[in-house]
Design a protein around this motif. Structure first.
Motif, PDB file in Angstrom:
ATOM      1  N   ILE A 368      66.171  88.625  61.964  1.00 25.75           N
ATOM      2  CA  ILE A 368      65.792  87.755  63.070  1.00 25.75           C
ATOM      3  C   ILE A 368      67.071  87.072  63.565  1.00 25.75           C
ATOM      4  O   ILE A 368      67.818  86.451  62.792  1.00 25.75           O
ATOM      5  CB  ILE A 368      64.772  86.718  62.622  1.00 25.75           C
ATOM      6  CG1 ILE A 368      63.464  87.401  62.124  1.00 25.75           C
ATOM      7  CG2 ILE A 368      64.462  85.757  63.756  1.00 25.75           C
ATOM      8  CD1 ILE A 368      62.483  86.445  61.542  1.00 25.75           C
ATOM      9  N   ARG A 370      68.748  84.334  66.060  1.00 22.56           N
ATOM     10  CA  ARG A 370      68.425  83.113  66.780  1.00 22.56           C
ATOM     11  C   ARG A 370      69.680  82.648  67.506  1.00 22.56           C
ATOM     12  O   ARG A 370      70.790  82.687  66.971  1.00 22.56           O
ATOM     13  CB  ARG A 370      67.951  82.014  65.852  1.00 22.56           C
ATOM     14  CG  ARG A 370      66.573  82.257  65.267  1.00 22.56           C
ATOM     15  CD  ARG A 370      66.141  81.034  64.460  1.00 22.56           C
ATOM     16  NE  ARG A 370      64.766  81.161  63.981  1.00 22.56           N
ATOM     17  CZ  ARG A 370      64.407  81.731  62.858  1.00 22.56           C
ATOM     18  NH1 ARG A 370      65.331  82.224  62.046  1.00 22.56           N
ATOM     19  NH2 ARG A 370      63.139  81.819  62.506  1.00 22.56           N
ATOM     20  N   ASP A 373      67.754  77.252  69.458  1.00 24.68           N
ATOM     21  CA  ASP A 373      66.400  77.076  68.854  1.00 24.68           C
ATOM     22  C   ASP A 373      65.502  78.267  69.133  1.00 24.68           C
ATOM     23  O   ASP A 373      64.360  78.288  68.695  1.00 24.68           O
ATOM     24  CB  ASP A 373      65.758  75.809  69.434  1.00 24.68           C
ATOM     25  CG  ASP A 373      66.490  74.529  69.009  1.00 24.68           C
ATOM     26  OD1 ASP A 373      67.100  74.586  67.924  1.00 24.68           O
ATOM     27  OD2 ASP A 373      66.404  73.557  69.759  1.00 24.68           O
ATOM     28  N   GLY A 374      65.995  79.216  69.896  1.00 20.54           N
ATOM     29  CA  GLY A 374      65.124  80.326  70.241  1.00 20.54           C
ATOM     30  C   GLY A 374      65.495  81.614  69.546  1.00 20.54           C
ATOM     31  O   GLY A 374      66.619  81.774  69.045  1.00 20.54           O
ATOM     32  N   VAL A 375      64.575  82.517  69.512  1.00 26.08           N
ATOM     33  CA  VAL A 375      64.765  83.835  68.913  1.00 26.08           C
ATOM     34  C   VAL A 375      65.238  84.760  70.012  1.00 26.08           C
ATOM     35  O   VAL A 375      64.659  84.782  71.113  1.00 26.08           O
ATOM     36  CB  VAL A 375      63.464  84.365  68.300  1.00 26.08           C
ATOM     37  CG1 VAL A 375      63.678  85.772  67.774  1.00 26.08           C
ATOM     38  CG2 VAL A 375      62.988  83.444  67.180  1.00 26.08           C
ATOM     39  N   VAL A 376      66.293  85.524  69.719  1.00 28.75           N
ATOM     40  CA  VAL A 376      66.840  86.442  70.690  1.00 28.75           C
ATOM     41  C   VAL A 376      65.989  87.698  70.689  1.00 28.75           C
ATOM     42  O   VAL A 376      65.853  88.355  69.648  1.00 28.75           O
ATOM     43  CB  VAL A 376      68.334  86.762  70.405  1.00 28.75           C
ATOM     44  CG1 VAL A 376      68.872  87.764  71.417  1.00 28.75           C
ATOM     45  CG2 VAL A 376      69.184  85.498  70.430  1.00 28.75           C
ATOM     46  N   ARG A 377      65.442  88.011  71.893  1.00 32.70           N
ATOM     47  CA  ARG A 377      64.601  89.203  71.973  1.00 32.70           C
ATOM     48  C   ARG A 377      65.254  90.281  72.826  1.00 32.70           C
ATOM     49  O   ARG A 377      64.872  91.427  72.748  1.00 32.70           O
ATOM     50  CB  ARG A 377      63.225  88.838  72.569  1.00 32.70           C
ATOM     51  CG  ARG A 377      62.385  87.993  71.629  1.00 32.70           C
ATOM     52  CD  ARG A 377      61.037  87.706  72.280  1.00 32.70           C
ATOM     53  NE  ARG A 377      60.134  87.064  71.369  1.00 32.70           N
ATOM     54  CZ  ARG A 377      60.122  85.775  71.069  1.00 32.70           C
ATOM     55  NH1 ARG A 377      61.006  84.977  71.668  1.00 32.70           N
ATOM     56  NH2 ARG A 377      59.278  85.262  70.187  1.00 32.70           N
ATOM     57  N   VAL A 388      75.493  83.100  67.073  1.00 35.17           N
ATOM     58  CA  VAL A 388      74.089  83.378  66.699  1.00 35.17           C
ATOM     59  C   VAL A 388      73.942  83.258  65.203  1.00 35.17           C
ATOM     60  O   VAL A 388      74.912  83.443  64.469  1.00 35.17           O
ATOM     61  CB  VAL A 388      73.634  84.778  67.171  1.00 35.17           C
ATOM     62  CG1 VAL A 388      73.643  84.849  68.680  1.00 35.17           C
ATOM     63  CG2 VAL A 388      74.519  85.880  66.585  1.00 35.17           C
ATOM     64  N   ASP A 389      72.667  82.976  64.756  1.00 35.08           N
ATOM     65  CA  ASP A 389      72.317  82.963  63.330  1.00 35.08           C
ATOM     66  C   ASP A 389      71.442  84.170  63.048  1.00 35.08           C
ATOM     67  O   ASP A 389      70.441  84.419  63.746  1.00 35.08           O
ATOM     68  CB  ASP A 389      71.549  81.681  62.976  1.00 35.08           C
ATOM     69  CG  ASP A 389      72.450  80.446  63.060  1.00 35.08           C
ATOM     70  OD1 ASP A 389      73.584  80.559  62.656  1.00 35.08           O
ATOM     71  OD2 ASP A 389      71.921  79.404  63.529  1.00 35.08           O
ATOM     72  N   GLU A 391      69.011  85.962  60.343  1.00 32.09           N
ATOM     73  CA  GLU A 391      68.201  85.722  59.132  1.00 32.09           C
ATOM     74  C   GLU A 391      67.745  87.070  58.581  1.00 32.09           C
ATOM     75  O   GLU A 391      67.177  87.892  59.299  1.00 32.09           O
ATOM     76  CB  GLU A 391      66.972  84.868  59.470  1.00 32.09           C
ATOM     77  CG  GLU A 391      66.152  84.520  58.258  1.00 32.09           C
ATOM     78  CD  GLU A 391      64.939  83.666  58.615  1.00 32.09           C
ATOM     79  OE1 GLU A 391      64.068  83.484  57.713  1.00 32.09           O
ATOM     80  OE2 GLU A 391      64.770  83.201  59.786  1.00 32.09           O
TER      81      GLU A 391
END
Length: 406
Positions: A368, A370, A373-377, A388-389, A391
């Motif tokens: 995942i 991020r 605060d949002g998830v990169v889609r 970016v982080d 996970e």
């Protein structure tokens, strides 16, 4: 032809033919005369020119052969039969060939009884043609007559016989006696009047017409046409008991029932009370036995039905006990089964949730990303140099975007 004897010395001798011829010639000189006798051996044939019969003296049995021209005999229309007494007009003659003496009949007349018999026979045939003697007209006698009419002679033995028989056999019966003349020229009218009077009486169920034995002439009123028609027209059944067994006056034929004697008539019109009592006793015994058998059969049937009901009740009770036991077991196992079903449902739901959770996805090698605060889609939303982080299934790391590829 002259009859001449043969001479043998001083002796005159006749031949048989000459003797017969001479006697025949002598008989022809005799006058015609009437002779009384009974007809026997009457012989008639269409092929014969004469009718032959024998006259018999009823006193001593003496017989006289006779003959009569068939056409003359037929023209008289007497319908004679053996045993009838007649008067014959004729003359004697000798049949020469056989030497037989016979009577050459010129005329015949019935005499006494024969004339009455012929008249009764003619009346019988006429009334029979009207249907007065038909079996279909005969009415049954009442089983228990309330009142019996009795038409009989004054102080006659027949009356005593009928009354005594009825009173002995069936004392409850009431008898209405109508006395009248039963012989002589006035008897027929008296019998008719008595019959009509008795049948009009209230409550009469049956009428007995009776008289004792007597000569043929004594019984003639009971063959009178008026009496016969009165019997046939009577409003209630009529029992005729006239004369003896061998006597058959015409009223017997018109009556509903003929009795051979007055005593027999009494037995016909009423039942035997003692026999009825015996019959009732037998019937009562038979009815009692029948009721007992019926009760016994019903008792046995009830016992069989009771036993069947008991067996059915036991089987139903056993089935109910089995059903209750099964329900008890089901109730006992119900909570555990419910908990088990709920546990299984929870496990299935957990498995579905686990399969749908991001962690499970990550466990299959996915990550995942991020940005903030949002998830990169989509990569298009990133710019080179963006931090970016990432996970992973286990742990994560930070990274900077070096290149963005569409």
């Amino acid at each position: 032809m002259k009859v001449e004897p043969l001479l043998y010395g001083d002796r005159k001798v006749y031949s048989v033919a000459a003797f017969n011829r001479g006697v025949a010639e002598w008989l022809q000189r005799l006058p015609t005369l009437w002779i009384e006798g009974e007809v026997t051996e009457l012989r008639r044939s269409e092929r014969w020119g004469s009718v032959f019969f024998t006259l018999k003296d009823p006193e001593d049995g003496s017989c006289l052969p006779a003959s009569m021209p068939r056409r003359t005999f037929d023209a008289l229309r007497l319908d004679l039969s053996d045993g009838e007494r007649i008067h014959v007009l004729g003359r004697p003659e000798l049949f020469e060939a056989k030497g037989e003496l016979r009577l050459r009949a010129l005329s015949l007349e019935r005499f006494g009884l024969g004339a009455h018999l012929a008249a009764i026979e003619r009346l019988k045939q006429a009334l029979a043609a009207e249907g007065l003697f038909d079996a279909s007209r005969k009415r049954p006698l009442p089983r228990f007559p309330r009142r019996i009419g009795l038409v009989t002679g004054t102080d006659a033995a027949a009356r005593r016989d009928v009354v005594a028989t009825i009173q002995t056999r069936f004392p409850p019966a009431r008898i209405l006696v109508a006395e009248t003349l039963v012989q002589g020229p006035r008897a027929a009218a008296g019998i008719v009047e008595a019959l009509e009077a008795v049948s009009r009486e209230r409550g009469i169920d049956v009428v007995v017409l009776t008289r004792g034995g007597g000569s043929f002439d004594d019984l003639l009123p009971f063959s009178d046409e008026r009496v016969v028609r009165a019997v046939a027209a009577c409003a209630v059944p009529v029992v005729s008991a006239v004369g003896h067994e061998q006597d058959t006056p015409l009223c017997d034929l018109a009556a509903d029932v003929r009795a051979s004697t007055p005593t027999a008539a009494g037995k016909l019109v009423v039942p035997d009370l003692e026999a009825l009592r015996s019959e009732l006793v037998r019937a009562g015994g038979a009815l009692e036995r029948c009721v007992r058998r019926t009760l016994e059969r019903e008792r046995e049937g009830l016992a069989r039905r009771r036993a069947a009901l008991e067996r059915g009740a036991r089987r139903a009770h056993e089935r109910d006990l089995q059903r209750i036991s099964l329900l008890r077991d089901r109730l006992r196992r119900g909570p555990a089964l419910l908990v088990e079903r709920r546990r299984a449902a929870v496990e299935r739901a957990g498995a579905r949730l686990a399969a749908l959770s991001p962690q499970a996805t990550l466990g299959r090698g996915y990550a995942i990303v991020r940005a903030g605060d949002g998830v990169v889609r989509a990569a298009a939303g990133l710019a080179p140099g963006t931090h970016v982080d990432v996970e992973l299934a286990e742990g994560g790391f930070g990274a900077r975007v070096e290149e963005v590829r569409p």
